[in-house]
Design a protein around this motif. Structure first.
Motif, mmCIF file in Angstrom:
data_model
loop_
_atom_site.group_PDB
_atom_site.id
_atom_site.type_symbol
_atom_site.label_atom_id
_atom_site.label_comp_id
_atom_site.label_asym_id
_atom_site.label_seq_id
_atom_site.Cartn_x
_atom_site.Cartn_y
_atom_site.Cartn_z
ATOM 1 N N ARG A 1 20.585 0.747 132.287
ATOM 2 C CA ARG A 1 21.063 1.904 131.543
ATOM 3 C C ARG A 1 20.151 2.178 130.344
ATOM 4 O O ARG A 1 19.459 1.295 129.870
ATOM 5 C CB ARG A 1 22.488 1.647 131.057
ATOM 6 C CG ARG A 1 23.504 1.525 132.193
ATOM 7 C CD ARG A 1 24.822 0.930 131.715
ATOM 8 N NE ARG A 1 25.401 1.671 130.604
ATOM 9 C CZ ARG A 1 26.149 2.772 130.737
ATOM 10 N NH1 ARG A 1 26.417 3.214 131.944
ATOM 11 N NH2 ARG A 1 26.616 3.398 129.687
ATOM 12 N N HIS B 1 23.667 14.937 131.803
ATOM 13 C CA HIS B 1 23.952 13.715 132.554
ATOM 14 C C HIS B 1 23.333 12.548 131.816
ATOM 15 O O HIS B 1 22.358 12.726 131.068
ATOM 16 C CB HIS B 1 23.321 13.747 133.954
ATOM 17 C CG HIS B 1 24.005 14.676 134.894
ATOM 18 N ND1 HIS B 1 25.258 14.463 135.383
ATOM 19 C CD2 HIS B 1 23.589 15.849 135.435
ATOM 20 C CE1 HIS B 1 25.589 15.447 136.182
ATOM 21 N NE2 HIS B 1 24.613 16.309 136.230
ATOM 22 N N SER B 2 23.866 11.355 132.065
ATOM 23 C CA SER B 2 23.241 10.145 131.533
ATOM 24 C C SER B 2 23.461 9.000 132.508
ATOM 25 O O SER B 2 24.430 8.993 133.276
ATOM 26 C CB SER B 2 23.833 9.791 130.160
ATOM 27 O OG SER B 2 25.224 9.574 130.265
ATOM 28 N N ASP B 3 22.528 8.050 132.467
ATOM 29 C CA ASP B 3 22.632 6.803 133.229
ATOM 30 C C ASP B 3 23.074 7.018 134.669
ATOM 31 O O ASP B 3 24.040 6.395 135.147
ATOM 32 C CB ASP B 3 23.577 5.833 132.498
ATOM 33 C CG ASP B 3 22.974 5.369 131.179
ATOM 34 O OD1 ASP B 3 21.742 5.195 131.122
ATOM 35 O OD2 ASP B 3 23.718 5.200 130.204
ATOM 36 N N MET B 4 22.389 7.890 135.343
ATOM 37 C CA MET B 4 22.652 8.131 136.758
ATOM 38 C C MET B 4 21.343 8.594 137.411
ATOM 39 O O MET B 4 20.573 9.336 136.801
ATOM 40 C CB MET B 4 23.724 9.217 136.898
ATOM 41 C CG MET B 4 24.454 9.245 138.216
ATOM 42 S SD MET B 4 25.415 7.760 138.572
ATOM 43 C CE MET B 4 26.880 7.978 137.576
ATOM 44 N N GLY C 1 19.062 8.689 132.653
ATOM 45 C CA GLY C 1 18.788 7.757 131.564
ATOM 46 C C GLY C 1 19.614 8.042 130.316
ATOM 47 O O GLY C 1 20.829 8.228 130.376
ATOM 48 N N TRP D 1 24.469 10.787 143.834
ATOM 49 C CA TRP D 1 24.369 10.105 142.538
ATOM 50 C C TRP D 1 24.442 8.603 142.782
ATOM 51 O O TRP D 1 25.323 8.117 143.513
ATOM 52 C CB TRP D 1 25.526 10.478 141.620
ATOM 53 C CG TRP D 1 25.607 11.900 141.173
ATOM 54 C CD1 TRP D 1 24.955 12.988 141.702
ATOM 55 C CD2 TRP D 1 26.441 12.412 140.123
ATOM 56 N NE1 TRP D 1 25.329 14.125 141.041
ATOM 57 C CE2 TRP D 1 26.237 13.809 140.069
ATOM 58 C CE3 TRP D 1 27.335 11.832 139.239
ATOM 59 C CZ2 TRP D 1 26.906 14.625 139.159
ATOM 60 C CZ3 TRP D 1 27.993 12.632 138.328
ATOM 61 C CH2 TRP D 1 27.779 14.011 138.283
ATOM 62 N N MET E 1 24.157 4.718 140.623
ATOM 63 C CA MET E 1 24.052 4.026 139.338
ATOM 64 C C MET E 1 22.666 3.396 139.237
ATOM 65 O O MET E 1 22.170 2.836 140.221
ATOM 66 C CB MET E 1 25.127 2.957 139.219
ATOM 67 C CG MET E 1 26.518 3.550 139.056
ATOM 68 S SD MET E 1 27.766 2.298 138.762
ATOM 69 C CE MET E 1 27.846 1.520 140.344
#
Lengths: 232, 108
Positions: free
Chosen positions: A124, A59-62, A96, A118, A120
């Motif tokens: 970011r 996962h990223s940016d969550m 991240g 989840w 935002m």
């Protein structure tokens, strides 16, 4: 203004080992009119069979929050965390710039039920992190208990977004009042029981998206267990 | 050794490119402080979607071996450039970083 999304209209994804009730588009369920609310992108009510779960994936940016409602979840990630959580505990993973993780039902014989949420992040590309926090389940009784917030405490997990997740267990006929700051959005999810607010009745697995309401009174029409999320 | 490229929408999990099922060429190389993935693929509505969701992409290259476990490489796009050149039919994805992992090393 309140947008009620009843459980009866909710999609069910049944993979055998996983029964998932997504409130917003997720996986095989895609609805262009239901892609999230405020910074919330995913709200899945998941039932996971004993010993089964989600294998290693990124996962990223969550900001990903798991709230265990029943059973035990085992989290493992490439940051070196390996944690088992049960009811009375929440886990928050800030994905991240990237994290690899697994989530499994840690029990051989008990079904796991969890809310997978989840959001935002505010920014970011932050460094990934993970945190598990426990709270006193007795403090849910006729009160709004913050379990995840950008104003964390000893029993409230932190999150990199301007928001707070509350849990509450209300006795029948018991009202509870919440005052939101100007411009905030509110999300209500009934986990069990029956709740009334803004002239509507909400039953188990109903969701309510609430905008432009500074004061909210929630009254249990039956004993009720619910989640309230205060969002930007 | 077999290499497979996958491009997925990170939130929905929807598959956008799967080199195992589509006739696409691809390569990856270090570029600046990150990585660059070049994908030869004809223009389609899917490319339009990739460009629209360029902030929410999961890009993988899987390395399948006959005699050792599968290695998965996941690329973090972040602020990387995602662009398509119609003349050369080339989709370029810039990634800020990547993580290599062996799924079998995680307990189940």
């Amino acid at each position: 203004m309140m947008n009620l999304f009843p459980a009866s209209e909710r999609h069910v994804a049944d993979l055998g080992w996983l029964r998932s009730y997504p409130a917003y588009s997720f996986g095989g369920y895609q609805d262009a009119n239901r892609t999230g609310f405020s910074v919330m992108r995913v709200c899945n009510d998941d039932y996971i069979a004993p010993g089964r779960g989600f294998g290693a994936h990124p996962h990223s940016d969550m900001e990903i929050v798991s709230i265990v409602l029943n059973g035990r979840i085992r989290h493992e990630d490439n940051l070196g965390n390996r944690v088992v959580s049960s009811f009375g505990e929440v886990q928050r993973m800030s994905a991240g710039s990237g994290v690899i993780h697994t989530e499994f039902n840690d029990s051989d014989d008990e079904e796991l039920r969890l809310l997978q949420l989840w959001f935002m992040p505010k920014q970011r590309g932050a460094a990934p992190s993970y945190e598990a926090k426990s709270f006193d389940t007795g403090k849910l009784h006729n009160a709004l208990l913050p379990v995840v917030s950008d104003k964390p405490s000893a029993h409230t997990a932190s999150i990199a977004q301007s928001m707070t997740i509350y849990l509450s267990k209300l006795d029948r006929d018991q009202p509870i009042r919440y005052e939101a700051a100007e411009g905030r959005n509110l999300f209500v999810y009934v986990i069990e029981g029956k709740l009334a607010t803004l002239g509507h009745s909400l039953t188990a697995m109903d969701t309510a998206e609430i905008e432009r309401e500074r004061e909210l009174t929630l009254t249990a029409e039956e004993d009720a267990f619910f989640m309230l999320v205060d969002l930007p | 050794m077999k290499q497979t490229l996958l491009v997925k929408h990170a939130v929905s999990g929807r598959m956008l490119i799967d080199s195992g099922k589509q006739d696409v060429s691809f390569s990856s190389k270090p570029e600046g402080n990150g990585w660059q993935i070049d994908i030869g693929v004809p223009w389609s509505g899917t490319i339009e979607e990739i460009l629209k969701h360029k902030d929410e992409l999961n890009v993988f290259i899987f390395y399948d071996y006959d005699d050792q476990p599968t290695l998965k490489t996941w690329y973090y796009v972040g602020k990387g450039l995602v662009a398509y050149d119609r003349d050369s039919q080339l989709l370029t994805i810039g990634a800020q970083s990547r993580i290599e992992y062996y799924p079998h090393e995680y307990s189940v």
